[in-house]
Motif scaffolding. Structure first.
Motif, short mmCIF file in Angstrom:
data_model
loop_
_atom_site.label_atom_id
_atom_site.label_comp_id
_atom_site.label_asym_id
_atom_site.label_seq_id
_atom_site.Cartn_x
_atom_site.Cartn_y
_atom_site.Cartn_z
N ARG A 35 14.68 2.89 10.59
CA ARG A 35 15.08 4.18 10.02
C ARG A 35 15.04 4.08 8.50
O ARG A 35 15.75 3.28 7.90
N MET A 36 14.21 4.93 7.89
CA MET A 36 14.02 4.88 6.45
C MET A 36 15.24 5.46 5.73
O MET A 36 15.83 6.45 6.15
N ARG A 58 6.23 0.79 3.66
CA ARG A 58 6.12 2.11 4.29
C ARG A 58 7.17 3.07 3.73
O ARG A 58 6.90 4.26 3.55
N ALA A 59 8.36 2.55 3.47
CA ALA A 59 9.40 3.39 2.89
C ALA A 59 9.03 3.81 1.47
O ALA A 59 9.26 4.96 1.06
N LEU A 60 8.45 2.88 0.70
CA LEU A 60 8.05 3.20 -0.67
C LEU A 60 6.91 4.22 -0.70
O LEU A 60 6.84 5.03 -1.62
N ALA A 61 6.05 4.20 0.31
CA ALA A 61 4.90 5.11 0.34
C ALA A 61 5.31 6.57 0.27
O ALA A 61 4.56 7.41 -0.23
N ARG A 62 6.51 6.88 0.76
CA ARG A 62 7.00 8.27 0.75
C ARG A 62 8.09 8.48 -0.30
O ARG A 62 8.75 9.51 -0.31
N PRO A 64 9.67 8.84 -4.23
CA PRO A 64 9.24 9.40 -5.52
C PRO A 64 8.86 8.33 -6.56
O PRO A 64 8.11 8.63 -7.49
N ALA A 65 9.36 7.12 -6.39
CA ALA A 65 9.07 6.06 -7.37
C ALA A 65 7.74 5.36 -7.11
O ALA A 65 7.37 4.47 -7.88
N ARG A 66 7.05 5.75 -6.08
CA ARG A 66 5.83 5.01 -5.71
C ARG A 66 4.83 4.93 -6.86
O ARG A 66 4.30 3.85 -7.16
N ASP A 67 4.54 6.06 -7.50
CA ASP A 67 3.48 6.08 -8.50
C ASP A 67 3.79 5.18 -9.70
O ASP A 67 2.89 4.53 -10.24
N ARG A 68 5.05 5.12 -10.11
CA ARG A 68 5.37 4.27 -11.27
C ARG A 68 5.44 2.80 -10.91
O ARG A 68 5.45 1.95 -11.81
N ALA A 84 0.29 -3.01 4.38
CA ALA A 84 1.18 -1.87 4.15
C ALA A 84 1.32 -1.59 2.66
O ALA A 84 1.40 -0.42 2.23
N ALA A 85 1.36 -2.66 1.85
CA ALA A 85 1.46 -2.48 0.40
C ALA A 85 0.21 -1.82 -0.17
O ALA A 85 0.30 -0.92 -1.02
N LEU A 86 -0.95 -2.24 0.31
CA LEU A 86 -2.19 -1.61 -0.14
C LEU A 86 -2.23 -0.14 0.27
O LEU A 86 -2.65 0.73 -0.50
N ALA A 87 -1.77 0.15 1.49
CA ALA A 87 -1.74 1.53 1.96
C ALA A 87 -0.76 2.38 1.14
O ALA A 87 -0.94 3.59 1.00
N ALA A 88 0.28 1.73 0.60
CA ALA A 88 1.27 2.44 -0.22
C ALA A 88 0.79 2.67 -1.64
O ALA A 88 1.47 3.34 -2.42
N GLY A 89 -0.37 2.11 -2.01
CA GLY A 89 -0.94 2.37 -3.31
C GLY A 89 -0.98 1.20 -4.28
O GLY A 89 -1.53 1.32 -5.38
N PHE A 90 -0.43 0.04 -3.89
CA PHE A 90 -0.50 -1.12 -4.77
C PHE A 90 -1.95 -1.61 -4.87
O PHE A 90 -2.66 -1.66 -3.88
N THR A 91 -2.35 -1.99 -6.07
CA THR A 91 -3.72 -2.46 -6.29
C THR A 91 -3.79 -3.97 -6.46
O THR A 91 -4.86 -4.56 -6.29
N ASN A 92 -2.68 -4.59 -6.80
CA ASN A 92 -2.64 -6.05 -6.98
C ASN A 92 -1.57 -6.62 -6.05
O ASN A 92 -0.38 -6.63 -6.38
N VAL A 93 -2.01 -7.09 -4.88
CA VAL A 93 -1.07 -7.57 -3.87
C VAL A 93 -1.34 -9.04 -3.59
O VAL A 93 -2.47 -9.44 -3.28
#
Length: 242
Positions: A35-36, A58-62, A64-68, A84-93
């Motif tokens: 449960r998120m 997965r929780a970070l993907a939704r 508001p702080a994801r982009d920063r 999951a981190a790559l799917a959430a937008g991280f480019t350096n994992v």
């Protein structure tokens, strides 16, 4: 082999597909309900983000702080967390080695405390204390609880039925907490007399130690998904040859 998968969703269905491709029959019994939480993440200049579970990503993907945060280096405990981190937008994992101990060691080796704080995205309960270990090495760590894993109290009726019919070969257990929940559910259903025929396939010796003594246990050589697949194949071959 007929295997019971105890991982929470969506990991359970993903693992089911991979096992079925390998020729195994799979029944699902997720023992933790994720449960998120959506907690506030401090607006700080973090040098890295730490993930010991795919659910944190997965929780970070939704969130508001994801982009920063997505431009920060992300240390993920294993391949699923990395995906999951790559799917959430991280480019350096950075994939840290499959265990909580490994992720702490990797961070200590590659980062320095004076370069800024670390953000640790976790669940309410964790299998190891990354925060305490890194703080003990001089790092400043902000731990933010992103999700809760609510344990099951009973097994699905279909799972109880196949156990009573001794139609299950093994159960896959990926964490100490899940192993403990499995044991309690077996007891709640009065299935102890039937559990002796089940092989408990454990990610690590730590997971196996959470099971009652005397139960049949096999431990993966490596604490990873591939390590578990290798364990399943080893046990399957041994059964076929016996």
């Amino acid at each position: 082999m007929h295997l019971i998968v105890t991982r929470p969703q969506p990991d359970a269905e993903d693992l089911q597909r991979k096992l079925e491709i390998r020729g195994h029959r799979v029944s699902l019994a997720p023992l933790l309900d994720i449960r998120m939480e959506g907690q506030r993440i401090p607006n700080r200049s973090y040098q890295a983000v730490l993930l010991t579970s795919a659910n944190g990503a997965r929780a970070l993907a939704r969130h508001p702080a994801r982009d920063r945060l997505s431009g920060r280096t992300c240390y993920a405990v294993g391949p699923q967390s990395r995906s999951a981190a790559l799917a959430a937008g991280f480019t350096n994992v950075v994939e840290a080695g499959g265990t909580v101990t490994a992720i702490a060691e990797r961070v200590q080796k590659e980062l320095e405390p004076n370069r800024g704080p670390l953000l640790y995205l976790s669940g309410e309960e964790t299998s190891g204390d990354v925060e305490a270990v890194l703080k003990g090495r001089g790092f400043e760590v902000d731990r933010v609880i992103m999700y809760a894993a609510v344990p099951a109290t009973h097994l699905p009726p279909a799972i109880s039925s196949v156990i009573r019919r001794r139609a299950v070969d093994g159960v896959m257990l990926y964490s100490r907490r899940t192993a403990g929940v499995w044991g309690k559910c077996i007891e709640a259903h009065g299935l102890e007399p039937f559990s002796g025929t089940i092989i408990h396939l454990c990610l690590s010796a730590s997971v196996a130690a959470a099971l009652p003594s005397g139960w049949r246990v096999e431990v993966a050589a490596l604490p990873s998904e591939q390590g578990m697949f290798d364990l399943v194949e080893r046990v399957s071959r041994a059964r076929a040859e016996s």
